[in-house]
Design an enzyme around this catalytic site. Structure first.
Site, PDB file in Angstrom:
ATOM      1  N   ASP A   1       0.838  -1.209   0.000  1.00  0.00           N
ATOM      2  CA  ASP A   1       0.000   0.000   0.000  1.00  0.00           C
ATOM      3  C   ASP A   1       0.870   1.255   0.000  1.00  0.00           C
ATOM      4  O   ASP A   1       1.984   1.254   0.522  1.00  0.00           O
ATOM      5  CB  ASP A   1      -0.918  -0.027   1.239  1.00  0.00           C
ATOM      6  CG  ASP A   1      -2.100   0.917   1.096  1.00  0.00           C
ATOM      7  OD1 ASP A   1      -2.371   1.386  -0.028  1.00  0.00           O
ATOM      8  OD2 ASP A   1      -2.758   1.189   2.120  1.00  0.00           O
TER       9      ASP A   1
ATOM     10  N   HIS B   1       2.324   3.452  -9.074  1.00  0.00           N
ATOM     11  CA  HIS B   1       2.135   2.022  -9.351  1.00  0.00           C
ATOM     12  C   HIS B   1       3.326   1.469 -10.137  1.00  0.00           C
ATOM     13  O   HIS B   1       3.761   0.344  -9.926  1.00  0.00           O
ATOM     14  CB  HIS B   1       0.827   1.787 -10.113  1.00  0.00           C
ATOM     15  CG  HIS B   1      -0.386   2.152  -9.308  1.00  0.00           C
ATOM     16  ND1 HIS B   1      -0.581   1.687  -8.034  1.00  0.00           N
ATOM     17  CD2 HIS B   1      -1.453   2.948  -9.586  1.00  0.00           C
ATOM     18  CE1 HIS B   1      -1.721   2.179  -7.558  1.00  0.00           C
ATOM     19  NE2 HIS B   1      -2.265   2.955  -8.484  1.00  0.00           N
TER      20      HIS B   1
ATOM     21  N   LEU C   1      10.880 -20.279  -4.704  1.00  0.00           N
ATOM     22  CA  LEU C   1       9.838 -19.407  -4.141  1.00  0.00           C
ATOM     23  C   LEU C   1       8.555 -19.446  -4.970  1.00  0.00           C
ATOM     24  O   LEU C   1       8.607 -19.346  -6.199  1.00  0.00           O
ATOM     25  CB  LEU C   1      10.369 -17.964  -4.114  1.00  0.00           C
ATOM     26  CG  LEU C   1       9.356 -16.869  -3.765  1.00  0.00           C
ATOM     27  CD1 LEU C   1       9.024 -16.906  -2.276  1.00  0.00           C
ATOM     28  CD2 LEU C   1       9.895 -15.485  -4.137  1.00  0.00           C
TER      29      LEU C   1
HETATM   30  C1  IPE Z   1      -5.543  -2.737  -0.344  1.00  0.00           C
HETATM   31  O1  IPE Z   1      -5.190  -1.422  -0.464  1.00  0.00           O
HETATM   32  C2  IPE Z   1      -5.516  -3.402  -1.690  1.00  0.00           C
HETATM   33  C3  IPE Z   1      -4.202  -3.588  -2.272  1.00  0.00           C
HETATM   34  C4  IPE Z   1      -3.062  -3.248  -1.755  1.00  0.00           C
HETATM   35  C5  IPE Z   1      -4.215  -4.221  -3.556  1.00  0.00           C
HETATM   36  P1  IPE Z   1      -6.278  -0.268  -0.614  1.00  0.00           P
HETATM   37  O2  IPE Z   1      -5.523   0.997  -0.719  1.00  0.00           O
HETATM   38  O3  IPE Z   1      -7.209  -0.583  -1.721  1.00  0.00           O
HETATM   39  O4  IPE Z   1      -7.071  -0.378   0.748  1.00  0.00           O
HETATM   40  P2  IPE Z   1      -7.926   0.711   1.540  1.00  0.00           P
HETATM   41  O5  IPE Z   1      -8.896   1.297   0.556  1.00  0.00           O
HETATM   42  O6  IPE Z   1      -6.972   1.726   2.037  1.00  0.00           O
HETATM   43  O7  IPE Z   1      -8.552  -0.064   2.644  1.00  0.00           O
HETATM   44  C1  IPE Z   2      -1.595   0.206  -3.364  1.00  0.00           C
HETATM   45  O1  IPE Z   2      -1.368   1.571  -3.398  1.00  0.00           O
HETATM   46  C2  IPE Z   2      -1.816  -0.373  -4.730  1.00  0.00           C
HETATM   47  C3  IPE Z   2      -3.194  -0.756  -5.026  1.00  0.00           C
HETATM   48  C4  IPE Z   2      -4.186  -0.735  -4.194  1.00  0.00           C
HETATM   49  C5  IPE Z   2      -3.479  -1.196  -6.375  1.00  0.00           C
HETATM   50  P1  IPE Z   2      -2.557   2.621  -3.380  1.00  0.00           P
HETATM   51  O2  IPE Z   2      -2.909   2.948  -4.795  1.00  0.00           O
HETATM   52  O3  IPE Z   2      -3.674   2.156  -2.552  1.00  0.00           O
HETATM   53  O4  IPE Z   2      -1.846   3.857  -2.717  1.00  0.00           O
HETATM   54  P2  IPE Z   2      -2.487   4.900  -1.691  1.00  0.00           P
HETATM   55  O5  IPE Z   2      -3.045   4.105  -0.562  1.00  0.00           O
HETATM   56  O6  IPE Z   2      -3.543   5.634  -2.453  1.00  0.00           O
HETATM   57  O7  IPE Z   2      -1.353   5.752  -1.292  1.00  0.00           O
HETATM   58 MG    MG Z   3      -4.105   2.362  -0.601  1.00  0.00          MG
END
Ligand code: IPE
Ligand code: IPE
Ligand code: MG
Length: 254
Positions: A34, A51, A145
């Site tokens: 995240d 990303h 792995l």
């Molecule tokens: C969880 O992250 C999903 C992934 C890392 C793929 P999100 O950014 O979507 O989760 P919330 O919305 O903060 O709970």
């Molecule tokens: C995690 O990073 C990746 C996915 C959920 C696909 P985020 O896109 O949720 O990044 P933040 O949480 O907005 O910083």
């Molecule tokens: Mg996120």
């Protein structure tokens, strides 16, 4: 090496001094990757740049996990809830496996890594499915792995799906209701071939599981790491493993 009491907060220097116990490496590490969007925002970049950078971290962490002898690495890449994001962001994330595997597949093969997935893969765009299937096919005999991407994965949807397939077997009299126990139910989940993760890491400081492996994490150790995923690196992973090694797992016993 020195032993620490269970509740003692570990300072950074303690962790630096501590050696990693190579006999106590978790078999299965699951990561909620995240913070990509925030990483980009901090740099006034579009979220998709975050990303892209996150994908570079996936490469680094996969190599480190393989070197450390971790057996299963499950990475939460896209949740069943992430479809609600803006179309261009979703589209970009769906293109990442194509890009990632084009550049990284030879290295994965060389490192004997086996690519697998959990999630509703067939609902992804055709080009994404094709890239994933190619990677699975070309690594299927690898014995190192297991790199498991959770893609279009949701814990609740997985349970609903598992219960439905269990019900179908009951209806077909392949199984009787009295045979159903935790193992039987969980054998209908997408994670069926894998042991439960001993360790869950979530980056970016958020402290929730966001519908990830909600059944399988029942007794996992949770570590919330402050780094945004694109900034997470081998050093942070080692830190998490050392923190894990200082936890006392009790499973409800004494
Ligand atoms: C969880 O992250 C999903 C992934 C890392 C793929 P999100 O950014 O979507 O989760 P919330 O919305 O903060 O709970
Ligand atoms: C995690 O990073 C990746 C996915 C959920 C696909 P985020 O896109 O949720 O990044 P933040 O949480 O907005 O910083
Ligand atoms: Mg996120």
């Amino acid at each position: 090496m020195f032993k620490k009491s269970r509740n003692k907060k570990q300072s950074q220097s303690n962790l630096d001094q501590q050696e990693l116990d190579l006999h106590n490496i978790p078999k299965h590490v699951a990561i909620i990757m995240d913070g990509n969007g925030r990483w980009a925002k901090q740099r006034k970049l579009p979220r998709i740049k975050g990303h892209y950078q996150g994908m570079q971290t996936v490469k680094k962490i996969t190599k480190e996990a393989s070197n450390l002898g971790i057996e299963y690495l499950t990475l939460y890449a896209f949740s069943t809830e992430n479809w609600t994001r803006p179309e261009n962001e979703v589209k970009y994330i769906m293109s990442l496996p194509v890009n990632f595997l084009k550049t990284f597949l030879p290295e994965l093969i060389e490192k004997n890594v086996k690519v697998e997935t959990i999630g509703f893969i067939d609902d992804l765009p055709q080009s994404t499915v094709k890239a994933i299937n190619k990677a699975k096919e070309e690594t299927k005999h690898n014995t190192g792995l297991k790199l498991i991407f959770a893609m279009n994965y949701g814990g609740r949807a997985e349970i609903v799906d598992g219960v439905k397939s269990l019900y179908r077997r009951l209806e077909a009299n392949e199984l009787s209701i009295d045979d159903v126990d935790e193992d039987v139910l969980s054998s209908h989940f997408m994670t069926q071939p894998y042991p439960d993760p001993e360790l869950l890491i979530r980056t970016s400081g958020e402290q929730r599981i966001s519908n990830f492996l909600i059944w399988q994490l029942s007794y996992s150790e949770f570590i919330f790491n402050e780094k945004l995923w694109p900034d997470f690196d081998s050093e942070e992973l080692l830190k998490c493993l050392k923190i894990y090694q200082n936890r006392q797992r009790r499973f409800g016993g004494l």
